[in-house]
Design a protein around this motif. Structure first.
Motif, mmCIF file in Angstrom:
data_model
loop_
_atom_site.group_PDB
_atom_site.id
_atom_site.type_symbol
_atom_site.label_atom_id
_atom_site.label_comp_id
_atom_site.label_asym_id
_atom_site.label_seq_id
_atom_site.Cartn_x
_atom_site.Cartn_y
_atom_site.Cartn_z
ATOM 1 N N LEU A 1 0.819 -1.211 0.000
ATOM 2 C CA LEU A 1 0.000 0.000 0.000
ATOM 3 C C LEU A 1 0.852 1.260 0.000
ATOM 4 O O LEU A 1 0.488 2.270 -0.608
ATOM 5 N N GLN B 1 -9.229 -3.850 -2.286
ATOM 6 C CA GLN B 1 -9.914 -4.097 -1.019
ATOM 7 C C GLN B 1 -10.428 -5.527 -0.932
ATOM 8 O O GLN B 1 -10.285 -6.198 0.101
ATOM 9 N N LEU C 1 -9.228 -5.823 3.124
ATOM 10 C CA LEU C 1 -8.516 -4.796 3.879
ATOM 11 C C LEU C 1 -9.279 -4.325 5.112
ATOM 12 O O LEU C 1 -8.667 -3.975 6.128
ATOM 13 N N ARG D 1 -3.050 2.553 6.197
ATOM 14 C CA ARG D 1 -2.543 2.797 4.839
ATOM 15 C C ARG D 1 -3.680 2.763 3.822
ATOM 16 O O ARG D 1 -3.699 3.530 2.867
ATOM 17 N N TRP D 2 -4.644 1.850 4.017
ATOM 18 C CA TRP D 2 -5.784 1.770 3.121
ATOM 19 C C TRP D 2 -6.596 3.068 3.163
ATOM 20 O O TRP D 2 -7.005 3.594 2.125
ATOM 21 N N LEU E 1 -5.007 5.717 1.090
ATOM 22 C CA LEU E 1 -5.303 5.531 -0.336
ATOM 23 C C LEU E 1 -6.705 6.025 -0.666
ATOM 24 O O LEU E 1 -6.929 6.692 -1.691
#
Length: 722
Positions: free
Chosen positions: A618, A636, A641, A651-652, A655
């Motif tokens: 990521l 995802q 995730l 981190r997701w 994004l």
């Protein structure tokens, strides 16, 4: 003496004059009231001699300058007015007499009529008034200073320990040939000096002494950061009472205790550990050099469970209807900042099934003769040490309990309970004897700060006065808690040392280090110095304390050794970064073309990645300028995730925010509410995007959690949003 600091800029003062008197033991007797959000009760402090003139035997201890060389102040640069020395107080063992720290800071705490000079607290703090002793011929009384903040101190008195029957066998003081005041001091001095094998009797004596009647109220005053106590006519620390009782109440807004709700929405409280440690929970000595033991009785409604950082596995005792009492103690002297308490509707989580055999298989630690040699010679102050217990040395898994709100029982069963035994066993295999005989683990509420237990350590904290007062640099800056670069660098430095010197050499050293320094305060320099001294010079590969400090501490950015290590990993096709790199390339290709339907080219097959690898993946994808909604949705789904740990989900969320992936905004909202400390950075990302919908999301989430949020976190987020 009132110090007004800007919390965004200034340092945290440690005001206690530990060089004159040291607390050896605390006895707390407290009632918890969730209705008023107040903890009320008493604390009895038992004192020993201060550390000013004691021989400094370790590099971890700072040698204090003499009075003629150093100003005697609390936060001011004005010199102390030193009183005359009474020859009767001279101690041939010490060579100097104790005398009051009486700089301008002390005098300013009282105006001419003895009232508070901090008028805004007059209505909140009940205080005895200090009046000058005209019979002292100009000499000032000794001033005991304790670290204290956001407490309502109601009464301070000397404890008549001489009235406790049965203490005669513990004291050498001749009752018939000494004054009552001196007898009380001698009893306490002998009590705190009892040998370690008599710790049970000692705790019993402390309990009975703490319940003894008072024998005279003491004058006291408070300011923002300290409690100052005097006794008329006691001109030196040696003359000051060695057992005092303080009755006090906490304040709902005090920064040492967080009153909040658990994951089930039920009330609870916990000590947060930062930024001001425990001084808003009880008057204490905050400098880490003030190592002490403690025992505590805490009463709360019968529906609550009280957990503390004690050595015993406490069970509740029924009192009056609807009330329970809990009792904990410690026999290892530790800084007051390590005292923790949590009260809530906790449920003990017990495994429903036995762990698999491979998780509990005994792996006896094969200690070398050198390890046993270290175990036999302890360098700490005397206490009942487990390192002297042969059976403790072979105990891989110590008794432990896990507590959490009932709603988290499933998660504990699935992810935590089975993991604790192998973790304890692994720690034992690397470090040897567990320092404590048992362990309680609590799943804390969502607003617990991620660095909540990072405490001031024994380092160069700033100017240290002759009294022992000092400061913690930037201790009141709320942003400092979110700057974790030093923690990350420390982790990678230890990893670098293990790889450079070899794991066998490194872990063998760790065992020796733990055995040598257990029960003591240490500095990083001590660790590095001993590490290199245990390695032949021709095997040190050019390492020295000086160049390690230069390359890893004094230089900003990623150290050269770490950059080279990462470059080597990048070149290895099956290393961590090598495997992730090939997956990143696949995702970039997927992002450049639409997803193929049936009959088209075969779908890209992605490898299964560990959480660490997903984080790295990521991070690489965050460097991409654009990622399509389809790519993000597939990302995802591929790694599930929303079910990963907080590091991955953080981190997701980055994004999602960067690419305005609106379908996942609710996952960002969930993260901001359930992982509040880690979510602080995301608030900034939502605001700097200048996207109206993202900014509305930030404001909505903050409104939902701000009342329960950690104070430092809330302050930082508020400055981002408004």
């Amino acid at each position: 003496m009132d110090i007004k600091l800007d919390p965004s800029r200034d340092d945290l003062p440690l005001m206690a004059n530990t060089s004159h008197m040291l607390v050896k033991h605390y006895v707390l007797d407290l009632d918890v009231d969730f209705g008023s959000r107040v903890i009320e009760g008493t604390i009895v402090l038992f004192f020993g001699d201060g550390n000013r003139f004691k021989k400094q035997t370790s590099s971890t201890q700072k040698t204090f300058q003499t009075e003629s060389e150093e100003d005697c102040t609390f936060g001011t640069a004005e010199p102390c007015d030193v009183p005359e020395v009474d020859a009767s107080t001279y101690s041939p063992q010490v060579g100097y007499s104790e005398f009051a720290v009486c700089g301008k800071g002390d005098q300013d705490a009282f105006n001419n009529d003895g009232n508070h000079d901090n008028q805004e607290h007059d209505s909140e703090i009940s205080s005895s008034k200090y009046c000058c002793d005209t019979e002292n011929h100009g000499r000032k009384d000794f001033l005991l200073v304790l670290d204290c903040c956001d407490l309502s101190v109601l009464k301070v008195e000397e404890v008549d320990v001489a009235a406790v029957p049965g203490l005669e066998r513990f004291t050498k003081a001749p009752k018939l040939t000494t004054t009552p005041e001196k007898l009380r001091r001698e009893i306490v001095r002998d009590l705190v000096a009892l040998p370690a094998d008599g710790w049970r009797e000692q705790l019993d004596c402390y309990t009975r002494c703490s319940q003894a009647p008072g024998c005279g109220e003491l004058f006291f005053d408070t300011d923002n950061w300290s409690l100052q106590i005097r006794k008329t006519g006691a001109q030196t620390a040696a003359d000051f009472p060695h057992a005092i009782r303080i009755r006090y109440k906490t304040k709902p807004e005090g920064q040492s205790v967080t009153w909040t709700s658990d994951q089930s929405g039920r009330p609870c409280l916990y000590t947060m550990g930062s930024p001001i440690n425990n001084r808003a929970l009880f008057p204490c000595q905050e400098p880490p050099v003030a190592m002490s033991t403690w025992q505590a009785t805490v009463r709360a409604a019968a529906s609550f469970v009280v957990l503390m950082s004690g050595e015993n596995s406490a069970k509740p005792t029924p009192l009056r209807e609807g009330c329970m009492s809990w009792y904990y103690y410690v026999t290892m002297p530790m800084p007051a900042s390590t005292f923790t308490i949590a009260v809530g509707y906790w449920t003990e989580m017990k495994p429903k099934t036995s762990p698999s055999d491979d998780l509990v298989t005994k792996r006896p630690l094969l200690l070398s003769k050198a390890d046993f040699r270290y175990a036999e010679t302890c360098s700490h102050v005397e206490y009942p040490c487990r390192f002297q217990n042969a059976s403790a040395a072979t105990q891989e898994i110590i008794p432990h309990r896990v507590f959490a709100p009932l709603c988290l029982e499933g998660a504990c069963q699935e992810a935590l309970l089975w993991l604790i035994p192998p973790c304890l066993s692994a720690a034992h295999s690397v470090l040897g004897t567990h320092p404590f005989s048992r362990l309680d683990i609590l799943i804390v509420p969502a607003n617990f700060p991620s660095l909540g237990m990072a405490r001031p350590n024994k380092e160069e904290t700033g100017h240290v006065s002759a009294s022992g007062a000092s400061v913690v640099k930037h201790g009141l800056n709320p942003e400092k808690g979110f700057m974790q670069v030093h923690y990350l660098k420390g982790y990678f430095l230890l990893r670098f040392l293990a790889r450079t010197l070899g794991k066998e050499t490194y872990f063998s050293f760790l065992r020796k280090f733990v055995h040598l320094f257990h029960g003591q305060l240490i500095l990083s320099q001590d660790f590095l110095q001993m590490l290199l001294e245990n390695i032949p010079e021709d095997e040190r590969l050019g390492l020295s304390v000086e160049n390690i400090v230069r390359d890893w501490l004094e230089c900003s950015g990623i150290p050269k050794a770490l950059r080279e290590e990462r470059e080597a990993e990048d070149c290895a096709p099956r290393g961590l970064t090598g495997r992730v790199g090939s997956e990143v390339a696949k995702w970039i290709r997927v992002n450049r073309r639409p997803r193929k339907r049936k009959g088209g080219k075969q779908e890209v097959a992605f490898e299964k990645l560990t959480p660490d690898q997903i984080v790295l993946l990521l991070e690489y994808l965050l460097e991409q300028k654009t990622l399509s909604p389809q790519t993000l949705q597939r990302l995802q789904q591929t790694y599930r995730l929303q079910e990963q740990d907080a590091e991955v989900r953080h981190r997701w969320c980055e994004l999602v925010i960067k690419h305005k992936h609106t379908k996942a905004y609710e996952q960002v909202a969930r993260f901001l509410q359930e992982d509040q400390a880690m979510g602080v950075y995301l608030y900034g990302e939502l605001m700097v995007s200048e996207d109206a919908r993202q900014q509305q999301l930030a404001h909505r989430c903050f409104e939902l959690v701000k009342e329960h949020m950690d104070r430092a976190s809330a302050q930082v987020v508020s400055e981002m949003l408004f």
